[in-house]
Design a protein around this motif. Structure first.
Motif, PDB file in Angstrom:
ATOM      1  N   PRO A  99      19.053  -0.735   8.990  1.00 32.46           N
ATOM      2  CA  PRO A  99      20.446  -1.158   9.192  1.00 32.46           C
ATOM      3  C   PRO A  99      20.865  -2.206   8.167  1.00 32.46           C
ATOM      4  O   PRO A  99      20.069  -3.062   7.766  1.00 32.46           O
ATOM      5  N   LYS A 100      22.101  -2.098   7.739  1.00 30.40           N
ATOM      6  CA  LYS A 100      22.661  -3.071   6.804  1.00 30.40           C
ATOM      7  C   LYS A 100      24.041  -3.491   7.296  1.00 30.40           C
ATOM      8  O   LYS A 100      24.546  -2.938   8.271  1.00 30.40           O
ATOM      9  N   LYS A 101      24.618  -4.443   6.629  1.00 28.88           N
ATOM     10  CA  LYS A 101      25.917  -4.964   7.036  1.00 28.88           C
ATOM     11  C   LYS A 101      26.929  -3.826   7.188  1.00 28.88           C
ATOM     12  O   LYS A 101      27.056  -2.984   6.317  1.00 28.88           O
ATOM     13  N   GLY A 102      27.596  -3.819   8.319  1.00 29.59           N
ATOM     14  CA  GLY A 102      28.604  -2.808   8.597  1.00 29.59           C
ATOM     15  C   GLY A 102      28.092  -1.648   9.419  1.00 29.59           C
ATOM     16  O   GLY A 102      28.884  -0.887   9.966  1.00 29.59           O
ATOM     17  N   ASP A 103      26.758  -1.501   9.527  1.00 32.38           N
ATOM     18  CA  ASP A 103      26.210  -0.438  10.367  1.00 32.38           C
ATOM     19  C   ASP A 103      26.310  -0.838  11.831  1.00 32.38           C
ATOM     20  O   ASP A 103      26.432  -2.016  12.164  1.00 32.38           O
ATOM     21  N   ILE A 104      26.227   0.165  12.686  1.00 36.43           N
ATOM     22  CA  ILE A 104      26.220  -0.081  14.122  1.00 36.43           C
ATOM     23  C   ILE A 104      24.834   0.276  14.628  1.00 36.43           C
ATOM     24  O   ILE A 104      24.404   1.423  14.505  1.00 36.43           O
ATOM     25  N   ALA A 105      24.136  -0.720  15.142  1.00 36.50           N
ATOM     26  CA  ALA A 105      22.774  -0.525  15.638  1.00 36.50           C
ATOM     27  C   ALA A 105      22.803  -0.392  17.152  1.00 36.50           C
ATOM     28  O   ALA A 105      23.450  -1.179  17.840  1.00 36.50           O
ATOM     29  N   ASN A 106      22.085   0.595  17.656  1.00 37.56           N
ATOM     30  CA  ASN A 106      21.916   0.784  19.093  1.00 37.56           C
ATOM     31  C   ASN A 106      20.458   0.495  19.412  1.00 37.56           C
ATOM     32  O   ASN A 106      19.560   1.138  18.861  1.00 37.56           O
ATOM     33  N   PHE A 107      20.239  -0.461  20.294  1.00 36.30           N
ATOM     34  CA  PHE A 107      18.867  -0.871  20.575  1.00 36.30           C
ATOM     35  C   PHE A 107      18.722  -1.311  22.025  1.00 36.30           C
ATOM     36  O   PHE A 107      19.700  -1.570  22.715  1.00 36.30           O
ATOM     37  N   THR A 108      17.471  -1.370  22.452  1.00 34.66           N
ATOM     38  CA  THR A 108      17.131  -1.943  23.751  1.00 34.66           C
ATOM     39  C   THR A 108      16.135  -3.054  23.490  1.00 34.66           C
ATOM     40  O   THR A 108      15.427  -3.040  22.470  1.00 34.66           O
ATOM     41  N   TYR A 109      16.076  -4.027  24.400  1.00 37.47           N
ATOM     42  CA  TYR A 109      15.118  -5.108  24.221  1.00 37.47           C
ATOM     43  C   TYR A 109      14.799  -5.795  25.533  1.00 37.47           C
ATOM     44  O   TYR A 109      15.480  -5.617  26.528  1.00 37.47           O
ATOM     45  N   GLU A 110      13.728  -6.570  25.473  1.00 35.21           N
ATOM     46  CA  GLU A 110      13.257  -7.346  26.614  1.00 35.21           C
ATOM     47  C   GLU A 110      12.914  -8.732  26.092  1.00 35.21           C
ATOM     48  O   GLU A 110      12.405  -8.870  24.983  1.00 35.21           O
ATOM     49  N   ILE A 111      13.183  -9.748  26.891  1.00 37.68           N
ATOM     50  CA  ILE A 111      12.892 -11.122  26.488  1.00 37.68           C
ATOM     51  C   ILE A 111      11.841 -11.707  27.426  1.00 37.68           C
ATOM     52  O   ILE A 111      11.979 -11.652  28.643  1.00 37.68           O
ATOM     53  N   LYS A 112      10.794 -12.287  26.801  1.00 39.99           N
ATOM     54  CA  LYS A 112       9.731 -12.951  27.558  1.00 39.99           C
ATOM     55  C   LYS A 112       9.533 -14.360  27.017  1.00 39.99           C
ATOM     56  O   LYS A 112       9.942 -14.667  25.901  1.00 39.99           O
ATOM     57  N   SER A 115      14.549  -8.392  31.689  1.00 42.21           N
ATOM     58  CA  SER A 115      13.951  -7.076  31.472  1.00 42.21           C
ATOM     59  C   SER A 115      14.899  -6.196  30.665  1.00 42.21           C
ATOM     60  O   SER A 115      16.102  -6.451  30.572  1.00 42.21           O
ATOM     61  N   GLU A 116      14.341  -5.121  30.135  1.00 48.18           N
ATOM     62  CA  GLU A 116      15.133  -4.146  29.385  1.00 48.18           C
ATOM     63  C   GLU A 116      16.218  -3.542  30.284  1.00 48.18           C
ATOM     64  O   GLU A 116      17.338  -3.303  29.838  1.00 48.18           O
ATOM     65  N   LEU A 117      15.886  -3.347  31.545  1.00 50.57           N
ATOM     66  CA  LEU A 117      16.845  -2.792  32.503  1.00 50.57           C
ATOM     67  C   LEU A 117      18.034  -3.736  32.696  1.00 50.57           C
ATOM     68  O   LEU A 117      19.192  -3.312  32.716  1.00 50.57           O
ATOM     69  N   GLU A 118      17.753  -5.029  32.819  1.00 51.11           N
ATOM     70  CA  GLU A 118      18.835  -6.019  32.991  1.00 51.11           C
ATOM     71  C   GLU A 118      19.713  -6.114  31.750  1.00 51.11           C
ATOM     72  O   GLU A 118      20.928  -6.280  31.850  1.00 51.11           O
ATOM     73  N   LEU A 119      19.104  -6.043  30.586  1.00 51.52           N
ATOM     74  CA  LEU A 119      19.848  -6.230  29.343  1.00 51.52           C
ATOM     75  C   LEU A 119      20.591  -4.975  28.889  1.00 51.52           C
ATOM     76  O   LEU A 119      21.465  -5.071  28.031  1.00 51.52           O
TER      77      LEU A 119
END
Length: 189
Positions: free
Chosen positions: A90-103, A112-116
């Protein structure tokens, strides 16, 4: 007689004012800053960052099978699932679709990934995600999963998120970049 009394009174007031003003000293500010506050603050921040980096270093050393990479921005990351077939990122101007989890750094799930839920991020055009992720996503390829170790200044910093992430809390974020595309492609659809 009346004019001489008036002149004498005026002369006395002028002389008294001159004497009183010449003895009056300039007022000093209530708080005088000598720069010590800034020096002390810088020292506190250096100690904080040093402690966080020591904790991150111990995590890295405790998992010798995983290869961690130090970024130029001051965080570390490892590839959990790598995509060696694609070269685009990804570079400036792209649209990124992602999932993540924070610990936290002890591995306790904060969000959790479900909450986010899945996220849509306009690369380098918005600031809705933390600084570390804004930079880290640009290192990823489609379908890769990366675990980032962020010192607090690359996460939520001094304030935290006012919910579950405390102030000056370093974070472990596991991110999967599902897809990305140019913004112009999305607008054409």
């Amino acid at each position: 007689m009346k004019s001489s009394l008036y002149t004498l009174t005026l002369f006395t007031v002028v002389i008294f004012s001159l004497v009183a003003c010449s003895q009056q000293k300039a007022r000093r500010p209530i708080s005088q800053s000598s720069g010590s506050f800034l020096r002390e603050s810088a020292e506190r921040n250096k100690k904080l960052i040093s402690g966080e980096e020591a904790k991150i270093d111990s995590i890295i050393k405790s998992d010798p099978e995983m290869v961690y990479v130090a970024s130029k921005k001051g965080y570390w990351y490892r590839y959990d699932k790598r995509n060696t077939m694609d070269t685009l990122r990804p570079k400036k101007g792209d649209i990124a679709n992602f999932t993540y989890e924070i610990k936290d750094l002890d591995g306790n799930v904060i969000y959790s990934e479900l909450e986010l839920r899945p996220q849509r991020y306009y690369v380098d055009k918005e600031q809705k995600i933390i600084m570390g992720l804004r930079d880290g996503i640009k290192l990823m390829r489609k379908n890769e999963t990366v675990t980032f170790l962020f010192p607090s200044h690359m996460g939520y910093g001094y304030h935290g998120d006012n919910r579950r992430i405390g102030h000056n809390q370093p974070l472990m974020c596991t991110v999967t970049l599902n897809d990305f595309s140019p913004e112009s492609k999305l607008q054409a659809e």
